[in-house]
Write a protein that holds these residues in place. Sequence first.
Motif, PDB file in Angstrom:
ATOM      1  N   GLU A  41       0.801  -1.201   0.188  1.00  5.31           N
ATOM      2  CA  GLU A  41      -0.050  -0.044  -0.096  1.00  5.31           C
ATOM      3  C   GLU A  41       0.721   1.188  -0.038  1.00  5.31           C
ATOM      4  O   GLU A  41       0.720   2.277  -0.672  1.00  5.31           O
ATOM      5  CB  GLU A  41      -0.952  -0.135   1.154  1.00  5.31           C
ATOM      6  N   ARG A  47      -4.721   3.094  -0.363  1.00  4.90           N
ATOM      7  CA  ARG A  47      -5.402   1.723   0.656  1.00  4.90           C
ATOM      8  C   ARG A  47      -5.975   0.733  -0.347  1.00  4.90           C
ATOM      9  O   ARG A  47      -6.856   1.188  -1.092  1.00  4.90           O
ATOM     10  CB  ARG A  47      -6.115   2.582   1.675  1.00  4.90           C
ATOM     11  N   ILE A  49      -7.229  -2.128   1.346  1.00  7.67           N
ATOM     12  CA  ILE A  49      -8.337  -2.814   1.974  1.00  7.67           C
ATOM     13  C   ILE A  49      -8.772  -2.142   3.147  1.00  7.67           C
ATOM     14  O   ILE A  49      -7.738  -1.531   3.838  1.00  7.67           O
ATOM     15  CB  ILE A  49      -7.463  -4.350   2.700  1.00  7.67           C
ATOM     16  N   GLN A  50      -9.889  -2.026   3.149  1.00  8.41           N
ATOM     17  CA  GLN A  50     -10.669  -1.454   4.529  1.00  8.41           C
ATOM     18  C   GLN A  50     -10.805  -2.537   5.679  1.00  8.41           C
ATOM     19  O   GLN A  50     -11.609  -3.583   5.418  1.00  8.41           O
ATOM     20  CB  GLN A  50     -12.125  -0.810   4.282  1.00  8.41           C
ATOM     21  N   ARG A  51     -10.143  -2.406   6.812  1.00  9.77           N
ATOM     22  CA  ARG A  51     -10.058  -3.653   7.803  1.00  9.77           C
ATOM     23  C   ARG A  51     -11.257  -3.090   8.912  1.00  9.77           C
ATOM     24  O   ARG A  51     -11.489  -1.909   9.141  1.00  9.77           O
ATOM     25  CB  ARG A  51      -8.771  -3.477   8.445  1.00  9.77           C
ATOM     26  N   SER A  52     -11.673  -4.310   9.269  1.00  7.32           N
ATOM     27  CA  SER A  52     -12.508  -4.012  10.483  1.00  7.32           C
ATOM     28  C   SER A  52     -12.357  -5.448  11.088  1.00  7.32           C
ATOM     29  O   SER A  52     -11.708  -6.352  10.896  1.00  7.32           O
ATOM     30  CB  SER A  52     -14.228  -4.050   9.866  1.00  7.32           C
ATOM     31  N   THR A  57     -12.737  -5.540   3.456  1.00  7.11           N
ATOM     32  CA  THR A  57     -13.245  -5.086   2.294  1.00  7.11           C
ATOM     33  C   THR A  57     -12.328  -4.346   1.507  1.00  7.11           C
ATOM     34  O   THR A  57     -11.474  -3.479   1.781  1.00  7.11           O
ATOM     35  CB  THR A  57     -14.413  -4.097   2.741  1.00  7.11           C
ATOM     36  N   THR A  59     -11.231  -1.836  -1.249  1.00  8.13           N
ATOM     37  CA  THR A  59     -11.314  -0.492  -1.844  1.00  8.13           C
ATOM     38  C   THR A  59     -11.637  -0.768  -3.425  1.00  8.13           C
ATOM     39  O   THR A  59     -11.460  -1.693  -3.966  1.00  8.13           O
ATOM     40  CB  THR A  59     -10.232   0.407  -1.714  1.00  8.13           C
TER      41      THR A  59
END
Length: 298
Positions: A41, A47, A49-52, A57, A59
């Motif tokens: 990245e 970015r 990947i959106q991390r949770s 998820t 991008t």
Amino acid sequence: MLNPQHLAAFATIIRAGSISKAAAQLGCGKSLLSRQLAKLEQDLGARLIQRSTRKLTLTEIGEQVLHEAQRIDTALANIEQMAGQHQQEVKGRLRVTCPMPAVARLVPVMTEFCRRYPQIDFALQVEDKLVDLIAGQIDVAIRVAHLDDSNLIARKLVDSQRILCAAPAYLENAGHPVMAEDLERHACLLYINAAGRANDEWTLLQDGEMKKVRVSSHFQSNNGLALVVAACSGAGILLIDRLIVSKQLKSGELVSVLDNYQLPSGSPVYAVYPARDWLALKTATFVAFLQERLFTGV
């Protein structure tokens, strides 16, 4: 430049659904994969990947990068598979070089090797001069000589024996020599060295005693095969490496003389190949085959 391994790791993370599962699949630490993803990245400046706590998820740019990363991941897997097969199967093109005198011995062994390993193709380059193996992309060179130090790997095949021989027809006419001194009254075939001088002093050994005999000649050459043809034609007695006349000795075109004497060893025969960290299986197998078959009985 992007690291392909980081792209492959990114594709594996998405395929597995989490960094921890991807790490388990790859057999590496979770922290290592996290660092590889962060570095990717950083290199892209975006970015991926959106991390949770529940899921990862992608991008928008992450989806686009994933498409290309999957292709790289597949390519790397294919390369690993090809490399594995390459080291498990004896196949491919073998580029070999040898001097003219070795051709008669080498070619039958090459054809036998092809029968055993039908996926092998040979490209034989016959050269009496030294060939640059790396520049010429040569896999194996047969060299009949005392070798200088180099960055090449040399595997000795045999110390070539020397022999005195002549055609049966010549011996019928001129008689068989019984003692070393008898050579002085025979016609002898002489090799001319690079300096243009004929080797007309022959050394023989008997019971530890060395005898040097000065011989005369009506036929001289700087080519060993020319001398062999002359000997087969009945032109005289020849002193030569047994390797060069093994076929003629077997067929009876030439016969040995003065077998009660020993002769100094001829030039050693080597299989030479470039030094590599990973030697191709085809090359290693061929060199072992040469040791087993090429000079048996020379």
